[in-house]
Design a protein around this motif. Structure first.
Motif, PDB file in Angstrom:
ATOM      1  N   TYR A  11      36.787 -33.825  42.670  1.00  0.00           N
ATOM      2  CA  TYR A  11      37.870 -34.076  41.758  1.00  0.00           C
ATOM      3  C   TYR A  11      39.220 -34.292  42.168  1.00  0.00           C
ATOM      4  CZ  TYR A  11      34.438 -33.330  37.899  1.00  0.00           C
ATOM      5  OH  TYR A  11      33.204 -33.260  36.834  1.00  0.00           O
ATOM      6  N   SER A  36      32.014 -18.112  37.728  1.00  0.00           N
ATOM      7  CA  SER A  36      32.755 -19.325  37.020  1.00  0.00           C
ATOM      8  C   SER A  36      33.608 -20.177  38.101  1.00  0.00           C
ATOM      9  CB  SER A  36      33.516 -18.719  36.074  1.00  0.00           C
ATOM     10  OG  SER A  36      34.124 -19.596  35.308  1.00  0.00           O
ATOM     11  N   GLY A  37      33.240 -21.381  37.852  1.00  0.00           N
ATOM     12  CA  GLY A  37      34.131 -22.387  38.760  1.00  0.00           C
ATOM     13  C   GLY A  37      33.308 -22.646  40.009  1.00  0.00           C
ATOM     14  N   GLY A  39      30.872 -24.670  40.429  1.00  0.00           N
ATOM     15  CA  GLY A  39      30.321 -25.899  40.225  1.00  0.00           C
ATOM     16  C   GLY A  39      29.014 -26.285  39.824  1.00  0.00           C
ATOM     17  N   LYS A  40      28.482 -25.241  38.960  1.00  0.00           N
ATOM     18  CA  LYS A  40      27.105 -25.179  38.359  1.00  0.00           C
ATOM     19  C   LYS A  40      27.036 -26.590  37.411  1.00  0.00           C
ATOM     20  CE  LYS A  40      27.480 -20.943  36.722  1.00  0.00           C
ATOM     21  NZ  LYS A  40      28.903 -20.680  37.143  1.00  0.00           N
ATOM     22  N   THR A  41      27.973 -26.398  36.604  1.00  0.00           N
ATOM     23  CA  THR A  41      28.010 -27.700  35.655  1.00  0.00           C
ATOM     24  C   THR A  41      28.105 -29.000  36.202  1.00  0.00           C
ATOM     25  OG1 THR A  41      28.882 -26.111  33.920  1.00  0.00           O
ATOM     26  CG2 THR A  41      29.329 -28.425  33.644  1.00  0.00           C
ATOM     27  N   THR A  42      29.070 -28.754  37.181  1.00  0.00           N
ATOM     28  CA  THR A  42      29.084 -30.243  37.755  1.00  0.00           C
ATOM     29  C   THR A  42      27.819 -30.630  38.576  1.00  0.00           C
ATOM     30  OG1 THR A  42      31.560 -29.587  38.177  1.00  0.00           O
ATOM     31  CG2 THR A  42      30.735 -31.346  39.655  1.00  0.00           C
TER      32      THR A  42
HETATM   33  N1  ATP Z   1      36.522 -33.413  34.931  1.00  0.00           N
HETATM   34  C1  ATP Z   1      37.104 -32.380  35.831  1.00  0.00           C
HETATM   35  N2  ATP Z   1      38.144 -32.779  36.376  1.00  0.00           N
HETATM   36  C2  ATP Z   1      38.900 -32.086  37.336  1.00  0.00           C
HETATM   37  N3  ATP Z   1      38.145 -30.963  37.762  1.00  0.00           N
HETATM   38  C3  ATP Z   1      37.111 -30.514  37.152  1.00  0.00           C
HETATM   39  C4  ATP Z   1      36.400 -31.480  36.226  1.00  0.00           C
HETATM   40  N4  ATP Z   1      35.433 -30.769  35.836  1.00  0.00           N
HETATM   41  C5  ATP Z   1      35.389 -29.615  36.469  1.00  0.00           C
HETATM   42  N5  ATP Z   1      36.352 -29.409  37.212  1.00  0.00           N
HETATM   43  C6  ATP Z   1      36.612 -28.358  38.379  1.00  0.00           C
HETATM   44  O1  ATP Z   1      35.423 -28.087  38.878  1.00  0.00           O
HETATM   45  C7  ATP Z   1      35.224 -26.678  39.281  1.00  0.00           C
HETATM   46  C8  ATP Z   1      33.795 -26.441  38.903  1.00  0.00           C
HETATM   47  O2  ATP Z   1      33.706 -26.600  37.618  1.00  0.00           O
HETATM   48  P1  ATP Z   1      32.165 -26.389  36.932  1.00  0.00           P
HETATM   49  O3  ATP Z   1      32.520 -26.581  35.444  1.00  0.00           O
HETATM   50  O4  ATP Z   1      31.283 -27.327  37.647  1.00  0.00           O
HETATM   51  O5  ATP Z   1      32.048 -24.609  37.350  1.00  0.00           O
HETATM   52  P2  ATP Z   1      30.896 -23.806  36.643  1.00  0.00           P
HETATM   53  O6  ATP Z   1      30.189 -23.433  37.839  1.00  0.00           O
HETATM   54  O7  ATP Z   1      29.948 -24.700  35.738  1.00  0.00           O
HETATM   55  O8  ATP Z   1      31.727 -22.828  35.810  1.00  0.00           O
HETATM   56  P3  ATP Z   1      31.421 -22.058  34.590  1.00  0.00           P
HETATM   57  O9  ATP Z   1      30.398 -20.970  34.685  1.00  0.00           O
HETATM   58  O10 ATP Z   1      32.717 -21.406  34.215  1.00  0.00           O
HETATM   59  O11 ATP Z   1      30.869 -22.943  33.526  1.00  0.00           O
HETATM   60  C9  ATP Z   1      36.390 -25.946  38.506  1.00  0.00           C
HETATM   61  O12 ATP Z   1      37.280 -25.584  39.405  1.00  0.00           O
HETATM   62  C10 ATP Z   1      36.939 -26.878  37.735  1.00  0.00           C
HETATM   63  O13 ATP Z   1      38.312 -26.692  37.228  1.00  0.00           O
END
Ligand code: ATP
Ligand code: MG
Lengths: 246, 232
Positions: A11, A36-37, A39-42
């Protein structure tokens, strides 16, 4: 059944996924854990085409192609073969529980109305919500909403269902009912990829655990291996931190 | 008593001109909503240029008093058409100029209402729609739009009432609407019974506005009721 290789996503110049490779076999129940952060959701969102990947390869549902070369038809194929259960449910608020499930069947799959209703009722029964079929999302508790979300996914009979922290938005006393439904699904052979902070689920229900940090898969293996004998320092530290918090 | 009789009498004389008001308002509402929809789409689009252009347009229109807008269109458009298309539009029905002016005026608040209503519906529902296999359009049409409609309705009705009132300036460029009619009546009575005449006129506007409000609350109620009765 699903193979991901070298998946990359950034991003605004910020690398979030730095080359993720893993595969899912039929009947797998995979838990993805990590801070957290990380990248799991991504990861789930890029695989399911909600976000565009910047690199990597996918083979799934007859597609065998680089993410960046996927055309509209491939994207539709992927979307039709995955299910997704969202952290905050994302039910259709203008539709009843039943309609939330029939919508995709009727509109996207062109299933006959009567047939769609039959399938939807079966799905509602599996999540124990037959008596709530005519309620709108606003009239359901969080746990019930999430169970409708799960029913909506299973009714379409996808090859794999992705769950993004399905219990994180729930009050603690409602977590159990949702985990129970997920456990039943797992037992009945549903292929599932579950991002979760519920270590009990990861340990007791899944057959493989993936630990992610900083956009990498740090290690993966059986729950026994990851929880009892992790090889990486980061995994150990993460598990110690999270388990001591409980 | 005398006054009431007079007012009723004036009502009878004014009401035939209501069709001008209705034609002008309805046309501007329909055209303005369409233009507002395009503007809202532009403001929500990926393109920076479109977003900036649309937002400049909205700010400019919002800062233009209705009467000035009507004059600008009435005097400006013929010049524009002459200069650019070498067409003479002096013969146009003057009503068209009012409709164009009101359409421009209406499109700005409506685009904002549509945009914020759209944004108030969570993006997650769109994603859920895509992942049950529906197309973006199907999801928009079946899931997002019905919800955004309910959100937008009260503000939209508010804008319609405003438009109706701004439409009372139609007479300024010589269209014989109810206001112009009222002026003629007063002139015919050599300036007499002026307040009774305008009182009759005000009554007509009140009734229309009340009807709009009532209609909107009926629609809102029926939406709420639908949700209540289905789930026992
Ligand atoms: N649409 C976006 N635009 C910019 N940065 C993003 C976007 N979506 C996610 N990020 C960034 O990508 C990184 C990973 O985010 P992600 O949501 O995938 O983490 P996660 O592992 O799911 O965390 P959590 O356990 O908190 O849900 C984070 O630093 C977040 O700020
Ligand atoms: Mg997440």
């Amino acid at each position: 059944m699903l193979t991901i290789e070298g998946l990359k996503k950034s991003y605004a110049g910020h690398d979030i996924l730095k080359g993720i490779s893993f595969n899912v076999n039929k009947g797998d129940v995979i838990s993805i854990i990590g801070p957290s952060g990380s990248g799991k959701t991504t990861l789930l969102r890029t695989i399911t085409t909600l976000e565009e990947a910047d690199g990597g390869h996918i083979s799934f549902a007859g597609i065998d192609n680089d993410f960046q070369k996927l055309n509209g038809k491939d994207i539709n194929t992927i979307r039709r073969n995955v299910g997704f259960v969202f952290q905050n449910y994302n039910l259709f608020n203008n539709k009843t529980a039943l309609q939330n499930i029939t919508e995709g069947l009727i509109v996207a799959r062109k299933v006959k109305k009567s047939e769609a209703k039959k399938i939807a009722l079966e799905a509602l029964e599996r999540v124990g919500l037959t008596d709530r079929q005519n309620h709108y999302p606003s009239q359901l508790s969080g746990g019930q909403q999430q169970r409708v979300g799960i029913a909506r996914a299973i009714a379409l009979n996808p090859q794999v269902i992705f769950f993004d922290e399905p219990t994180s938005a729930l009050d603690p006393e409602l977590v159990g009912e949702v985990l129970k439904v997920m456990q039943d699904l797992a037992n009945s052979g549903t292929t599932m990829v579950v991002v979760t902070h519920q270590m009990n689920f990861a340990r007791d229900v899944s057959n493989r655990v993936i630990f992610m940090a900083d956009g990498y898969i740090v290690e993966q293996g059986s729950p026994k291996k990851i929880f009892e004998n992790p090889s990486e320092e980061r995994t150990k530290k993460f598990l110690t931190d999270i388990l001591s918090n409980v | 008593m005398e006054n009431i009789k007079l007012i009723v009498n004036f009502l009878g004389q004014l009401l035939p001109a209501i069709n001008i008001t209705l034609i002008v308002s309805l046309s501007s509402i329909i055209l303005g909503s369409l233009l507002g929809l395009l503007l809202a789409a532009a403001r929500l689009s990926q393109s920076v240029i479109l977003r900036v252009l649309a937002s400049i347009y909205v700010s400019v229109i919002r800062a233009t008093p209705s009467i000035i807008m009507i004059f600008l269109v009435y005097y400006g458009m013929p010049l524009l058409f002459n200069g650019w298309f070498h067409t003479n539009i002096d013969g146009w029905n003057r009503m068209y100029f009012v409709i164009i002016a009101l359409t421009l005026l209406f499109s700005a608040p409506v685009s904002e209402i549509m945009r914020s209503a759209y944004e108030s519906i969570s993006k997650g529902q769109m994603e859920a729609g895509l992942l049950v296999g529906m197309s973006p359009f199907q999801t928009f049409y079946r899931i997002i739009l019905p919800q955004a409609f309910v959100v937008a309705l009260p503000n939209f009705a508010n804008s319609v009432v405003n438009l109706l009132k701004e439409g009372a300036l139609t007479f300024t460029i010589g269209v014989v609407d109810m206001v112009a009619k009222a002026q003629m009546i007063v002139a015919n009575n050599s300036g007499g019974y002026a307040w009774q005449t305008y009182c009759a006129l005000a009554l007509i506007y009140w009734v229309i506005s009340l009807a709009i409000d009532k209609g909107v609350s009926l629609v809102e109620k029926s939406y709420q009721k639908k949700r209540k009765t289905i789930a026992v």
